[in-house]
Scaffold this motif. Sequence first.
Motif, PDB file in Angstrom:
ATOM      1  N   UNK A   5      18.726  85.345  -9.711  1.00  0.00           N
ATOM      2  CA  UNK A   5      19.094  86.018 -10.960  1.00  0.00           C
ATOM      3  C   UNK A   5      20.556  86.456 -10.975  1.00  0.00           C
ATOM      4  N   UNK A   6      21.162  86.496  -9.789  1.00  0.00           N
ATOM      5  CA  UNK A   6      22.566  86.921  -9.681  1.00  0.00           C
ATOM      6  C   UNK A   6      23.133  86.360  -8.390  1.00  0.00           C
ATOM      7  N   UNK A   7      24.451  86.191  -8.361  1.00  0.00           N
ATOM      8  CA  UNK A   7      25.078  85.645  -7.160  1.00  0.00           C
ATOM      9  C   UNK A   7      26.268  86.499  -6.742  1.00  0.00           C
ATOM     10  N   UNK A   8      26.333  86.749  -5.454  1.00  0.00           N
ATOM     11  CA  UNK A   8      27.502  87.441  -4.893  1.00  0.00           C
ATOM     12  C   UNK A   8      28.213  86.429  -4.006  1.00  0.00           C
ATOM     13  N   UNK A   9      29.501  86.259  -4.251  1.00  0.00           N
ATOM     14  CA  UNK A   9      30.243  85.266  -3.465  1.00  0.00           C
ATOM     15  C   UNK A   9      31.405  85.950  -2.746  1.00  0.00           C
ATOM     16  N   UNK A  10      31.337  85.907  -1.417  1.00  0.00           N
ATOM     17  CA  UNK A  10      32.288  86.643  -0.585  1.00  0.00           C
ATOM     18  C   UNK A  10      33.313  85.685   0.013  1.00  0.00           C
ATOM     19  N   UNK A  67      37.941  80.910 -13.347  1.00  0.00           N
ATOM     20  CA  UNK A  67      37.553  80.215 -14.583  1.00  0.00           C
ATOM     21  C   UNK A  67      36.188  79.549 -14.412  1.00  0.00           C
ATOM     22  N   UNK A  68      36.020  78.940 -13.235  1.00  0.00           N
ATOM     23  CA  UNK A  68      34.762  78.250 -12.955  1.00  0.00           C
ATOM     24  C   UNK A  68      33.590  79.244 -12.942  1.00  0.00           C
ATOM     25  N   UNK A  69      33.844  80.415 -12.364  1.00  0.00           N
ATOM     26  CA  UNK A  69      32.799  81.452 -12.338  1.00  0.00           C
ATOM     27  C   UNK A  69      32.412  81.836 -13.771  1.00  0.00           C
ATOM     28  N   UNK A  70      33.417  82.004 -14.632  1.00  0.00           N
ATOM     29  CA  UNK A  70      33.137  82.344 -16.031  1.00  0.00           C
ATOM     30  C   UNK A  70      32.324  81.239 -16.701  1.00  0.00           C
ATOM     31  N   UNK A  72      36.996  76.795   5.381  1.00  0.00           N
ATOM     32  CA  UNK A  72      37.794  77.192   4.225  1.00  0.00           C
ATOM     33  C   UNK A  72      37.772  76.158   3.097  1.00  0.00           C
ATOM     34  N   UNK A  73      36.941  75.167   3.199  1.00  0.00           N
ATOM     35  CA  UNK A  73      36.905  74.092   2.214  1.00  0.00           C
ATOM     36  C   UNK A  73      36.396  74.612   0.867  1.00  0.00           C
ATOM     37  N   UNK A  74      37.263  74.550  -0.138  1.00  0.00           N
ATOM     38  CA  UNK A  74      36.925  75.113  -1.427  1.00  0.00           C
ATOM     39  C   UNK A  74      35.742  74.373  -2.070  1.00  0.00           C
ATOM     40  N   UNK A  75      35.656  73.075  -1.804  1.00  0.00           N
ATOM     41  CA  UNK A  75      34.578  72.277  -2.399  1.00  0.00           C
ATOM     42  C   UNK A  75      33.210  72.821  -1.981  1.00  0.00           C
ATOM     43  N   UNK A  76      33.126  73.356  -0.755  1.00  0.00           N
ATOM     44  CA  UNK A  76      31.865  73.914  -0.275  1.00  0.00           C
ATOM     45  C   UNK A  76      31.458  75.148  -1.092  1.00  0.00           C
ATOM     46  N   UNK A  99      27.541  76.401  -7.432  1.00  0.00           N
ATOM     47  CA  UNK A  99      26.895  75.648  -8.506  1.00  0.00           C
ATOM     48  C   UNK A  99      25.390  75.531  -8.245  1.00  0.00           C
ATOM     49  N   UNK A 100      25.047  75.237  -6.962  1.00  0.00           N
ATOM     50  CA  UNK A 100      23.640  75.087  -6.589  1.00  0.00           C
ATOM     51  C   UNK A 100      22.852  76.374  -6.854  1.00  0.00           C
TER      52      UNK A 100
END
Lengths: 226, 487
Positions: free
Chosen positions: B375-380, B423-426, B356-360, B366-367
Motif C-alpha cells: 500500500x506504500x513504499x519507502x525507498x532508502x 519525477x519517476x516517483x511522482x 549503486x546501480x540506479x536501474x536496480x 516499479x515492481x
Amino acid sequence: MKELLQNAIRKGQKALSEYDSARVIASAGVPVSKSTLARSRDEAVGFAREMGFPVVLKGCAHTVTHKTEMGMVKLKLKDDAEVAAAYDELTGKGIALDGVLVQEWVESDKREFVIGLTRDPQFGPCVMFGLGGIFTEVLKDVSFRVAPLSELDALEMIDEIRTRKMLDEFRGSPAVEKGALVKALIGIGNLGLEYDEIREIDINPLVIRGSAPLAVDTLVILDAKK
Amino acid sequence: MKDLNRLFYPRTIAVVGASDKMFKWGSYIFTNLLAAGFKGEVYPVTVSKDEIYGRRAYKSLTDIPGEVDLVFNTTPAKQAMEVLRSCVAKGVKNVIMITSGFSETGAEGRRLEDEMVAFVREHGINMVGPNTMGIVNTAVSLFATGSLVKPMRGGISIVAQSGNVGNQVMEWAEQQDIGIGKFVGSGNEAVLMCEDYLDYLCDDVDTSVVLMYIEGIDNGRKFMEIARRTTMKKPVIALKAGRTDIGAKAAASHTGAMAGTHATYASALRQSGVILTMAPTEMLTLSAAFDAMPLPKGNRVGVITLGGGWGVITADECEERGLTLPPLPAHVMEKLDSMLPPFWSRGNPIDLVGQPDRALFVESLRLMASSDAFDAIIILGVIGATKFVVRVNQMVKDLGYGDDVNIDDLGKAFRKLQFEFLDYIIELMEQYDKPIYPVALVTSPEDKMLYSKNGGKYKVPVYKTPEEAVFCLAHQYEYSMYLRQRS
C-alpha cells in the motif's frame, strides 16, 4: 431514576450508596453482580442462602465511598456463621449504614477493567475505559471519549489501551465479549447526557466472568448544584 | 456558518493607524500589505500624515471613496470603539483587531472587550482578535502579519491561537518550499472562535490541509461537530499545548482523578478525526506529507534499501507504529533474483546490498509500486547520492589525482539524475495512487523538503530519516482508516 437522583441530592448526599449506584448503572445496560440490601443479621443470612455461598458483605451507605479503606468489605464468606459475624462487624463500626449489601461472590479470572464517567467543563460528559483494579491510578492505562459514543468510538477506545491484549484469550479464559463492553460504554455515556445530577461514575473493578463483563463495584458521585 | 469570504478575499483594505515609523504595528501591517503585492486597494488611515509610501492617507474611514471590505485596526485599545463605530458608518463588515490591551490584561481590558463584543455582534461584523497577529491568504497575495514571512502558495492553512507559533510554522514552510494557503491568528477570540475558522476552511477550495495550534477551546462540543464534518473532507492536524497541565481536580472518583484536561482534549480531537501532534515541526512535516501524496489504502509497506541496517530500522519503526512488511510476491522475487547478486536479502525490505546501480532501484520500485501486495513504499538511498559522489571525487582531487573530473559538472549531472528519479516517483504515485517516501542518503542544508513537478497531481517530500518517513506514513494510514470506517 431521575427521582432517585434528585431525592439523594435533596438529602444533601454527595454520592449514591453502592446499592443505589448499582441500580442506576444497571439501568444503562451494564451487567451488575447480584446483590440485596439486608437490614438485619437474619436477613443477611437468609439472602446469602438464597444466593448461594460464598458471598460478599459490604457496609452500605452514601457516605461509604472508599469501602476497602474503611474496612467495609468482607469477602468470600462461606457459611451462615461467617455471614452473621461479618454482619455484626460491619454494623458495629459506629458508621450509620442503610444496611448491609449481600452480594454474590464472583470468581474472576484476574482480569479487571474500569469504566468511568467524568464531566469536562468544555466537552461535557466523557466516558473512560481502561485497566481496572487496585493499580488503575498507578498505571493510568485508560482512554476517554466524549459522549454520546458511537459503536465505533467505543470499539476504538477499547482498542486504545496498552493492555488491550488482556481482552483476547487470556491464560485459559476466553476472549471478552466486546459487544457487551461496547453496550456498557455507550450506556454510561448516555447516562451522563441524560442526567445532569450525575457528576462522576466509577465502575471498578469490572471483572470478566466467562467472557462477559460484570460490574462488581459501582459508585455514582452526585452534582450537588443540580 | 459565518461568511468569512470577504475577510480572506477582500477587494479593498484600510489600515487604521497606518504608519511609516519602525516598530509599530501600523507600519508592519501596512508595509507588509504593499510589499507583498496585495492585488486590491490598500488605504492608510491616520490623522498624522497626508501620505504614506506614496499612498494618500485618509483622516477617517468615512473619507475613503468606495467600499472597504476589510479594516485592520492598530490604534490603542481606548480608540477601538471609535474605530468600530466608523466601520459601521462606512458599512465595513470585516475587522481585524490587531490591538492588544483587552481581556488578556485584566478587569478594565475585559470591560472594553465586552463592550466591543456587544457592539460588533449587534452590527453583524466579523472581528478577528483582538490581540491578533493578523492574517495571510496567499491566493490573493494578502500578507498582513507582524512578521514579513512570505511562504509560497499552497494548500496548507493555519489557525493558531498563538500568532508566534503560526508565524514560526510559516517561516519553516517558506524555507522548505512548503505551500501555505491561509493563516489566521485567532488572538483573544472575542467574537470569531477557532472553530469558526475551521468551519470556513472546511469548505474553502484553496485549502487541502488544516493546521491548528490550540491552547483552549470554549465550546468543546461545537468544535467537535465542526471538526467531524471537516475531517471527512480534508485532514486536520492539531497541536494542543498544555500537555503537562494535569488540571487539579477534586478527585471524588478514580475517573475524575485520571481525566486530566489534556487527556480529554486529546480524546475529543481524536474522536473527531483530528490528527494530533506533539510539536510544531511535526505538524508541518505531517501536513506536507498529507498535502503532497495520496493516502495509503492499507498498512502494508514495501521497503527498498541501499544497506541492511537502515532496512531493519525502518522495519522496526513500521511494526511499532502498526504497519506491516509483507513478504515479496513470487514474481517480484523471481525478477530480482535475475538482477541481483545471489546473496541479496530475498525478502522485504529489498536490500540492494550497496549496489549503486540506479536501474536496480528503478526496477525494484516499479515492481513494488505495481504490486497489489503493497500500500506504500519507502525507498532508502538514491536521493542524496549527489553529495556522496561529489565528496568522493573531491577527496581524490585533494590527493592530487582525478584531474579529468569536473566536480561541478559531476554534481550537476547527479542532481539531474536525482530529479529524474523524483519525477519517476511522482509518475508512479499517479499511476498506482499509492504514496512513495524517499529517504535521502545524505542531505545538504540547501536541500528543500518538497519536490514538485510542473502540472503534477502529487509532490514528493524527501525525508532526512527513515523514522520521519514512517511517522508520516503511519499517521496517513490512521487517517485513511478513520475515513474508510466512517464512509
